[in-house]
Scaffold this active site. Structure first.
Site, PDB file in Angstrom:
ATOM      1  N   LYS A  11       0.264  -3.364   4.164  1.00  0.00           N
ATOM      2  CA  LYS A  11      -0.507  -3.377   2.925  1.00  0.00           C
ATOM      3  C   LYS A  11      -0.466  -4.764   2.264  1.00  0.00           C
ATOM      4  O   LYS A  11       0.348  -5.614   2.625  1.00  0.00           O
ATOM      5  CB  LYS A  11       0.057  -2.307   1.987  1.00  0.00           C
ATOM      6  CG  LYS A  11      -0.045  -0.877   2.543  1.00  0.00           C
ATOM      7  CD  LYS A  11       0.469   0.137   1.525  1.00  0.00           C
ATOM      8  CE  LYS A  11       0.343   1.562   2.072  1.00  0.00           C
ATOM      9  NZ  LYS A  11       0.709   2.567   1.037  1.00  0.00           N
ATOM     10  N   TYR A  51      -8.640   7.256   2.054  1.00  0.00           N
ATOM     11  CA  TYR A  51      -7.766   7.990   1.141  1.00  0.00           C
ATOM     12  C   TYR A  51      -8.471   9.191   0.508  1.00  0.00           C
ATOM     13  O   TYR A  51      -8.083   9.628  -0.586  1.00  0.00           O
ATOM     14  CB  TYR A  51      -7.228   7.054   0.055  1.00  0.00           C
ATOM     15  CG  TYR A  51      -6.073   6.179   0.523  1.00  0.00           C
ATOM     16  CD1 TYR A  51      -4.910   6.742   1.058  1.00  0.00           C
ATOM     17  CD2 TYR A  51      -6.122   4.792   0.410  1.00  0.00           C
ATOM     18  CE1 TYR A  51      -3.840   5.952   1.478  1.00  0.00           C
ATOM     19  CE2 TYR A  51      -5.051   3.989   0.820  1.00  0.00           C
ATOM     20  CZ  TYR A  51      -3.920   4.579   1.356  1.00  0.00           C
ATOM     21  OH  TYR A  51      -2.855   3.792   1.753  1.00  0.00           O
ATOM     22  N   PHE A  59      -2.750   8.609  -9.096  1.00  0.00           N
ATOM     23  CA  PHE A  59      -2.499   7.302  -8.482  1.00  0.00           C
ATOM     24  C   PHE A  59      -3.663   6.819  -7.616  1.00  0.00           C
ATOM     25  O   PHE A  59      -3.590   5.730  -7.039  1.00  0.00           O
ATOM     26  CB  PHE A  59      -1.198   7.325  -7.660  1.00  0.00           C
ATOM     27  CG  PHE A  59      -1.175   8.327  -6.528  1.00  0.00           C
ATOM     28  CD1 PHE A  59      -1.725   8.011  -5.286  1.00  0.00           C
ATOM     29  CD2 PHE A  59      -0.605   9.576  -6.689  1.00  0.00           C
ATOM     30  CE1 PHE A  59      -1.712   8.915  -4.234  1.00  0.00           C
ATOM     31  CE2 PHE A  59      -0.577  10.500  -5.634  1.00  0.00           C
ATOM     32  CZ  PHE A  59      -1.133  10.171  -4.408  1.00  0.00           C
ATOM     33  N   ARG A  87       6.205   6.925  11.304  1.00  0.00           N
ATOM     34  CA  ARG A  87       6.516   7.408   9.943  1.00  0.00           C
ATOM     35  C   ARG A  87       8.021   7.423   9.707  1.00  0.00           C
ATOM     36  O   ARG A  87       8.483   7.216   8.589  1.00  0.00           O
ATOM     37  CB  ARG A  87       5.853   8.754   9.686  1.00  0.00           C
ATOM     38  CG  ARG A  87       4.347   8.539   9.586  1.00  0.00           C
ATOM     39  CD  ARG A  87       3.539   9.672   9.096  1.00  0.00           C
ATOM     40  NE  ARG A  87       3.922  10.269   7.862  1.00  0.00           N
ATOM     41  CZ  ARG A  87       3.350  10.015   6.668  1.00  0.00           C
ATOM     42  NH1 ARG A  87       2.402   9.088   6.568  1.00  0.00           N
ATOM     43  NH2 ARG A  87       3.714  10.677   5.599  1.00  0.00           N
ATOM     44  N   THR A  93       7.862   7.918   1.300  1.00  0.00           N
ATOM     45  CA  THR A  93       6.796   7.262   0.539  1.00  0.00           C
ATOM     46  C   THR A  93       7.350   6.416  -0.612  1.00  0.00           C
ATOM     47  O   THR A  93       6.907   5.288  -0.833  1.00  0.00           O
ATOM     48  CB  THR A  93       5.829   8.330  -0.033  1.00  0.00           C
ATOM     49  OG1 THR A  93       5.320   9.111   1.060  1.00  0.00           O
ATOM     50  CG2 THR A  93       4.683   7.690  -0.786  1.00  0.00           C
ATOM     51  N   ARG A 104      10.392   0.851   4.416  1.00  0.00           N
ATOM     52  CA  ARG A 104      10.292   0.994   2.961  1.00  0.00           C
ATOM     53  C   ARG A 104      11.665   0.961   2.294  1.00  0.00           C
ATOM     54  O   ARG A 104      11.823   0.441   1.187  1.00  0.00           O
ATOM     55  CB  ARG A 104       9.564   2.294   2.634  1.00  0.00           C
ATOM     56  CG  ARG A 104       8.072   2.231   2.982  1.00  0.00           C
ATOM     57  CD  ARG A 104       7.481   3.616   3.127  1.00  0.00           C
ATOM     58  NE  ARG A 104       6.028   3.627   3.190  1.00  0.00           N
ATOM     59  CZ  ARG A 104       5.321   4.742   3.377  1.00  0.00           C
ATOM     60  NH1 ARG A 104       5.934   5.904   3.523  1.00  0.00           N
ATOM     61  NH2 ARG A 104       4.005   4.681   3.433  1.00  0.00           N
ATOM     62  N   ASN A 118       4.605   0.094  -1.078  1.00  0.00           N
ATOM     63  CA  ASN A 118       5.596   0.491  -0.072  1.00  0.00           C
ATOM     64  C   ASN A 118       5.316  -0.112   1.311  1.00  0.00           C
ATOM     65  O   ASN A 118       5.655   0.469   2.326  1.00  0.00           O
ATOM     66  CB  ASN A 118       5.718   2.022  -0.025  1.00  0.00           C
ATOM     67  CG  ASN A 118       4.387   2.706   0.221  1.00  0.00           C
ATOM     68  OD1 ASN A 118       3.404   2.052   0.563  1.00  0.00           O
ATOM     69  ND2 ASN A 118       4.360   4.018   0.086  1.00  0.00           N
ATOM     70  N   HIS A 121       1.294   1.622   5.692  1.00  0.00           N
ATOM     71  CA  HIS A 121       0.675   2.940   5.886  1.00  0.00           C
ATOM     72  C   HIS A 121       0.843   3.326   7.341  1.00  0.00           C
ATOM     73  O   HIS A 121       0.781   2.464   8.231  1.00  0.00           O
ATOM     74  CB  HIS A 121      -0.833   2.875   5.580  1.00  0.00           C
ATOM     75  CG  HIS A 121      -1.573   4.080   6.076  1.00  0.00           C
ATOM     76  ND1 HIS A 121      -1.643   5.255   5.357  1.00  0.00           N
ATOM     77  CD2 HIS A 121      -2.208   4.317   7.263  1.00  0.00           C
ATOM     78  CE1 HIS A 121      -2.313   6.170   6.075  1.00  0.00           C
ATOM     79  NE2 HIS A 121      -2.676   5.623   7.218  1.00  0.00           N
ATOM     80  N   GLU A 132      -8.758   7.697  11.033  1.00  0.00           N
ATOM     81  CA  GLU A 132      -8.475   6.396  10.418  1.00  0.00           C
ATOM     82  C   GLU A 132      -8.788   5.236  11.371  1.00  0.00           C
ATOM     83  O   GLU A 132      -9.303   4.199  10.944  1.00  0.00           O
ATOM     84  CB  GLU A 132      -7.002   6.345   9.980  1.00  0.00           C
ATOM     85  CG  GLU A 132      -6.716   7.317   8.833  1.00  0.00           C
ATOM     86  CD  GLU A 132      -5.227   7.496   8.539  1.00  0.00           C
ATOM     87  OE1 GLU A 132      -4.389   6.831   9.199  1.00  0.00           O
ATOM     88  OE2 GLU A 132      -4.901   8.302   7.647  1.00  0.00           O
TER      89      GLU A 132
HETATM   90  P1  DAT Z   1       2.283   8.088   2.682  1.00  0.00           P
HETATM   91  O1  DAT Z   1       1.787   6.670   2.543  1.00  0.00           O
HETATM   92  O2  DAT Z   1       3.781   8.123   2.822  1.00  0.00           O
HETATM   93  O3  DAT Z   1       1.570   8.874   3.738  1.00  0.00           O
HETATM   94  P2  DAT Z   1       0.722   9.570   0.727  1.00  0.00           P
HETATM   95  O4  DAT Z   1      -0.305   9.736   1.800  1.00  0.00           O
HETATM   96  O5  DAT Z   1       1.196  10.791   0.035  1.00  0.00           O
HETATM   97  O6  DAT Z   1       2.009   8.783   1.278  1.00  0.00           O
HETATM   98  O7  DAT Z   1       0.166   8.587  -0.406  1.00  0.00           O
HETATM   99  C1  DAT Z   1      -0.605   7.456  -0.055  1.00  0.00           C
HETATM  100  C2  DAT Z   1      -0.139   6.276  -0.874  1.00  0.00           C
HETATM  101  O8  DAT Z   1      -0.374   6.514  -2.266  1.00  0.00           O
HETATM  102  C3  DAT Z   1       1.366   6.007  -0.790  1.00  0.00           C
HETATM  103  O9  DAT Z   1       1.718   5.222   0.313  1.00  0.00           O
HETATM  104  C4  DAT Z   1       1.649   5.321  -2.087  1.00  0.00           C
HETATM  105  C5  DAT Z   1       0.693   5.993  -3.046  1.00  0.00           C
HETATM  106  N1  DAT Z   1       1.346   7.127  -3.739  1.00  0.00           N
HETATM  107  C6  DAT Z   1       1.553   8.376  -3.234  1.00  0.00           C
HETATM  108  N2  DAT Z   1       2.141   9.171  -4.119  1.00  0.00           N
HETATM  109  C7  DAT Z   1       2.317   8.414  -5.241  1.00  0.00           C
HETATM  110  C8  DAT Z   1       2.869   8.662  -6.545  1.00  0.00           C
HETATM  111  N3  DAT Z   1       3.352   9.850  -6.880  1.00  0.00           N
HETATM  112  N4  DAT Z   1       2.893   7.627  -7.429  1.00  0.00           N
HETATM  113  C9  DAT Z   1       2.392   6.427  -7.108  1.00  0.00           C
HETATM  114  N5  DAT Z   1       1.847   6.128  -5.905  1.00  0.00           N
HETATM  115  C10 DAT Z   1       1.808   7.101  -4.985  1.00  0.00           C
HETATM  116 MG    MG Z   2      -0.431   9.493   3.853  1.00  0.00          MG
END
Ligand code: DAT
Ligand code: MG
Length: 140
Positions: A11, A51, A59, A87, A93, A104, A118, A121, A132
């Site tokens: 990222k 997304y 968020f 992962r 996350t 992370r 973080n 992805h 994706e």
């Molecule tokens: P991951 O990237 O671990 O698959 P995710 O798909 O749930 O996580 O979310 C996508 C991204 O969105 C994640 O990398 C960071 C952001 N994110 C997720 N949950 C969040 C939260 N509660 N507060 C802030 N950012 C968040």
């Molecule tokens: Mg995800």
């Protein structure tokens, strides 16, 4: 156990902090292969596709803004069970909760920002990986 492909993104925070090589090093050290790689500032239309599952969440807007804020590196990796495996390398996350030893956990920052910066992805299933990879590498 099967050979899979996954979409990894280093990222914009990882790019800015010069951590792209460190992430790629960990992927290769694990034994996964780099199949495709490009550096690009993501446009919001593609990020909205990428997304889609998070649209409407608090968020979501900060996430799309952050992800389009500068160059990121898009990588297709390949290897045995690499979707789950990457992962695991990435960690939880939330960087504060991510285990030490993970990308992370070792490198991610979470200082009350609107969106978790973080570093990486990684696709979360074979279906998301295929979807994706199609978004970021439409030419195949
Ligand atoms: P991951 O990237 O671990 O698959 P995710 O798909 O749930 O996580 O979310 C996508 C991204 O969105 C994640 O990398 C960071 C952001 N994110 C997720 N949950 C969040 C939260 N509660 N507060 C802030 N950012 C968040
Ligand atoms: Mg995800």
């Amino acid at each position: 156990a099967q050979i899979e492909r996954s979409l990894v993104i280093v990222k914009p925070d990882g790019y800015r902090r010069g951590l792209t090589g460190e992430v790629l090093r960990r992927i290769e050290a694990k034994g996964y292969t780099l199949v495709a790689l490009k550096v690009e500032t993501a446009d919001k239309a593609r990020l909205a596709q990428h997304y889609a599952e998070h649209e409407g969440k608090p968020f979501y807007e900060p996430l799309v803004d952050f992800m389009s804020s500068g160059p990121a590196t898009f990588v297709v990796i390949e290897g045995q069970d690499c979707i789950k495996g990457f992962r695991s390398l990435a960690g939880a996350t939330n960087p504060t909760e991510a285990a030490p030893g993970s990308i992370r956990g070792d490198l991610g920052r979470d200082w009350g920002l609107a969106v978790q910066q973080n570093i990486v992805h990684g696709s979360d299933s074979t279906e998301s990986a295929e979807r994706e990879i199609g978004i970021w590498f439409p030419q195949g």
